[in-house]
Design a protein around this motif. Sequence first.
Motif, PDB file in Angstrom:
ATOM      1  N   VAL A   1     -20.983   2.639   1.206  1.00 18.96           N
ATOM      2  CA  VAL A   1     -20.081   3.191   0.154  1.00 18.96           C
ATOM      3  C   VAL A   1     -18.750   2.684   0.507  1.00 18.96           C
ATOM      4  CG1 VAL A   1     -19.269   4.979  -1.260  1.00 18.96           C
ATOM      5  CG2 VAL A   1     -21.472   5.248  -0.290  1.00 18.96           C
ATOM      6  N   GLN A   2     -18.204   2.221  -0.446  1.00 18.18           N
ATOM      7  CA  GLN A   2     -16.829   1.659  -0.315  1.00 18.18           C
ATOM      8  C   GLN A   2     -15.755   2.476  -1.276  1.00 18.18           C
ATOM      9  OE1 GLN A   2     -16.701  -2.668  -0.489  1.00 18.18           O
ATOM     10  NE2 GLN A   2     -16.716  -2.583   1.849  1.00 18.18           N
ATOM     11  N   LEU A   3     -14.808   3.017  -1.139  1.00 18.71           N
ATOM     12  CA  LEU A   3     -13.885   3.589  -1.924  1.00 18.71           C
ATOM     13  C   LEU A   3     -12.474   2.785  -1.965  1.00 18.71           C
ATOM     14  CD1 LEU A   3     -14.555   7.430  -1.081  1.00 18.71           C
ATOM     15  CD2 LEU A   3     -15.697   6.142  -2.540  1.00 18.71           C
ATOM     16  N   GLN A   4     -12.139   2.566  -3.240  1.00 20.11           N
ATOM     17  CA  GLN A   4     -11.112   1.647  -3.220  1.00 20.11           C
ATOM     18  C   GLN A   4      -9.986   2.753  -4.211  1.00 20.11           C
ATOM     19  OE1 GLN A   4      -9.960  -1.328  -2.133  1.00 20.11           O
ATOM     20  NE2 GLN A   4      -8.165  -1.040  -2.857  1.00 20.11           N
ATOM     21  N   ALA A   5      -8.894   3.034  -3.741  1.00 19.13           N
ATOM     22  CA  ALA A   5      -7.808   3.998  -4.119  1.00 19.13           C
ATOM     23  C   ALA A   5      -6.865   3.171  -4.643  1.00 19.13           C
ATOM     24  CB  ALA A   5      -7.444   4.971  -3.092  1.00 19.13           C
ATOM     25  N   SER A   6      -6.009   3.585  -5.863  1.00 14.32           N
ATOM     26  CA  SER A   6      -4.934   3.125  -6.483  1.00 14.32           C
ATOM     27  C   SER A   6      -4.315   3.814  -7.368  1.00 14.32           C
ATOM     28  CB  SER A   6      -5.429   1.606  -7.495  1.00 14.32           C
ATOM     29  OG  SER A   6      -6.388   2.250  -8.346  1.00 14.32           O
ATOM     30  N   GLY A   7      -2.782   3.462  -7.684  1.00 15.53           N
ATOM     31  CA  GLY A   7      -2.258   4.052  -8.467  1.00 15.53           C
ATOM     32  C   GLY A   7      -0.864   5.014  -7.959  1.00 15.53           C
ATOM     33  N   GLY A   8      -0.914   5.076  -6.469  1.00 18.17           N
ATOM     34  CA  GLY A   8       0.437   5.505  -5.954  1.00 18.17           C
ATOM     35  C   GLY A   8       1.581   4.873  -6.359  1.00 18.17           C
TER      36      GLY A   8
ATOM     37  N   ALA B   1     -16.590  17.793   5.273  1.00 18.76           N
ATOM     38  CA  ALA B   1     -17.615  17.482   4.362  1.00 18.76           C
ATOM     39  C   ALA B   1     -17.920  16.273   3.713  1.00 18.76           C
ATOM     40  CB  ALA B   1     -17.503  18.739   3.214  1.00 18.76           C
ATOM     41  N   TYR B   2     -16.908  15.590   3.932  1.00 17.71           N
ATOM     42  CA  TYR B   2     -16.845  14.220   3.406  1.00 17.71           C
ATOM     43  C   TYR B   2     -17.152  13.065   4.230  1.00 17.71           C
ATOM     44  CZ  TYR B   2     -15.243  16.954  -0.513  1.00 17.71           C
ATOM     45  OH  TYR B   2     -15.178  17.933  -1.366  1.00 17.71           O
ATOM     46  N   TYR B   3     -18.147  12.078   4.080  1.00 16.42           N
ATOM     47  CA  TYR B   3     -18.208  11.132   5.056  1.00 16.42           C
ATOM     48  C   TYR B   3     -17.591   9.920   4.811  1.00 16.42           C
ATOM     49  CZ  TYR B   3     -20.914   7.986   8.214  1.00 16.42           C
ATOM     50  OH  TYR B   3     -21.398   7.319   9.189  1.00 16.42           O
ATOM     51  N   TYR B   4     -17.338   9.716   3.603  1.00 16.34           N
ATOM     52  CA  TYR B   4     -16.740   8.289   3.004  1.00 16.34           C
ATOM     53  C   TYR B   4     -15.409   8.447   2.655  1.00 16.34           C
ATOM     54  CZ  TYR B   4     -21.802   6.759   3.058  1.00 16.34           C
ATOM     55  OH  TYR B   4     -23.011   6.656   3.343  1.00 16.34           O
ATOM     56  N   TRP B   5     -14.418   7.555   3.026  1.00 20.60           N
ATOM     57  CA  TRP B   5     -13.017   7.952   2.793  1.00 20.60           C
ATOM     58  C   TRP B   5     -12.307   6.415   2.414  1.00 20.60           C
ATOM     59  CZ3 TRP B   5     -10.334  12.298   3.161  1.00 20.60           C
ATOM     60  CH2 TRP B   5     -11.051  13.188   3.582  1.00 20.60           C
ATOM     61  N   GLY B   6     -11.631   6.451   1.300  1.00 19.59           N
ATOM     62  CA  GLY B   6     -10.826   5.414   0.997  1.00 19.59           C
ATOM     63  C   GLY B   6      -9.568   5.048   1.777  1.00 19.59           C
ATOM     64  N   GLN B   7      -8.849   3.875   1.508  1.00 19.54           N
ATOM     65  CA  GLN B   7      -7.585   3.848   2.140  1.00 19.54           C
ATOM     66  C   GLN B   7      -6.673   4.769   1.450  1.00 19.54           C
ATOM     67  OE1 GLN B   7      -8.488   2.411  -0.541  1.00 19.54           O
ATOM     68  NE2 GLN B   7      -6.696   1.456  -1.506  1.00 19.54           N
ATOM     69  N   GLY B   8      -5.454   5.306   2.094  1.00 22.37           N
ATOM     70  CA  GLY B   8      -4.535   6.046   1.408  1.00 22.37           C
ATOM     71  C   GLY B   8      -3.694   5.203   0.387  1.00 22.37           C
ATOM     72  N   THR B   9      -3.209   6.125  -0.487  1.00 20.17           N
ATOM     73  CA  THR B   9      -1.891   5.484  -1.220  1.00 20.17           C
ATOM     74  C   THR B   9      -0.948   6.446  -1.485  1.00 20.17           C
ATOM     75  OG1 THR B   9      -1.797   4.826  -3.786  1.00 20.17           O
ATOM     76  CG2 THR B   9      -3.267   6.603  -3.684  1.00 20.17           C
ATOM     77  N   GLN B  10       0.253   5.618  -1.240  1.00 23.86           N
ATOM     78  CA  GLN B  10       1.289   6.583  -1.068  1.00 23.86           C
ATOM     79  C   GLN B  10       1.918   7.121  -2.297  1.00 23.86           C
ATOM     80  OE1 GLN B  10       3.458   7.580   1.830  1.00 23.86           O
ATOM     81  NE2 GLN B  10       4.411   8.688   0.520  1.00 23.86           N
ATOM     82  N   VAL B  11       2.439   8.457  -2.548  1.00 29.12           N
ATOM     83  CA  VAL B  11       2.977   9.074  -3.641  1.00 29.12           C
ATOM     84  C   VAL B  11       4.130   9.559  -3.145  1.00 29.12           C
ATOM     85  CG1 VAL B  11       2.849  10.787  -5.353  1.00 29.12           C
ATOM     86  CG2 VAL B  11       0.852   9.449  -4.943  1.00 29.12           C
ATOM     87  N   THR B  12       5.430   9.276  -3.917  1.00 26.52           N
ATOM     88  CA  THR B  12       6.556   9.695  -3.248  1.00 26.52           C
ATOM     89  C   THR B  12       7.337  10.421  -4.499  1.00 26.52           C
ATOM     90  OG1 THR B  12       7.005   7.945  -1.546  1.00 26.52           O
ATOM     91  CG2 THR B  12       8.872   8.995  -2.428  1.00 26.52           C
TER      92      THR B  12
END
Length: 125
Positions: free
Chosen positions: A1-8, A111-122
Amino acid sequence: VQLQASGGGLVQAGGSLRLSCESSGRNVNNYFMAWFRRAPGKEREFVAAINWGSRRTYYTDSVEGRFILSRDGALNTVSLQMNSLKPEDTAVYYCALGTRVILSSIRSASAYYYWGQGTQVTVSS
């Protein structure tokens, strides 16, 4: 599983941002997807989670009523709509997926095994 985060991004207090997290590589039915965040100098904390199958959502108290978590089955994506943002919402936000999450552990990062990269919110004051 791959998780791709976006939108910060950068927004003024009171503004809104929408984060998205796309999962790929595995059928996510009946799994939990969640968002956590880590502010500078603080521990990672739970923000919100959604049961993919039932669409039931869970929020930490500090974002209840301001953030809305939803999912799009066709796109395998969860979205976190963040409204009325406050400076204390400033953090790196991470999406996560858990395949064996039980109700008592929804708010636990372990409890969560798969993680996406972080996205910065300021959020500026």
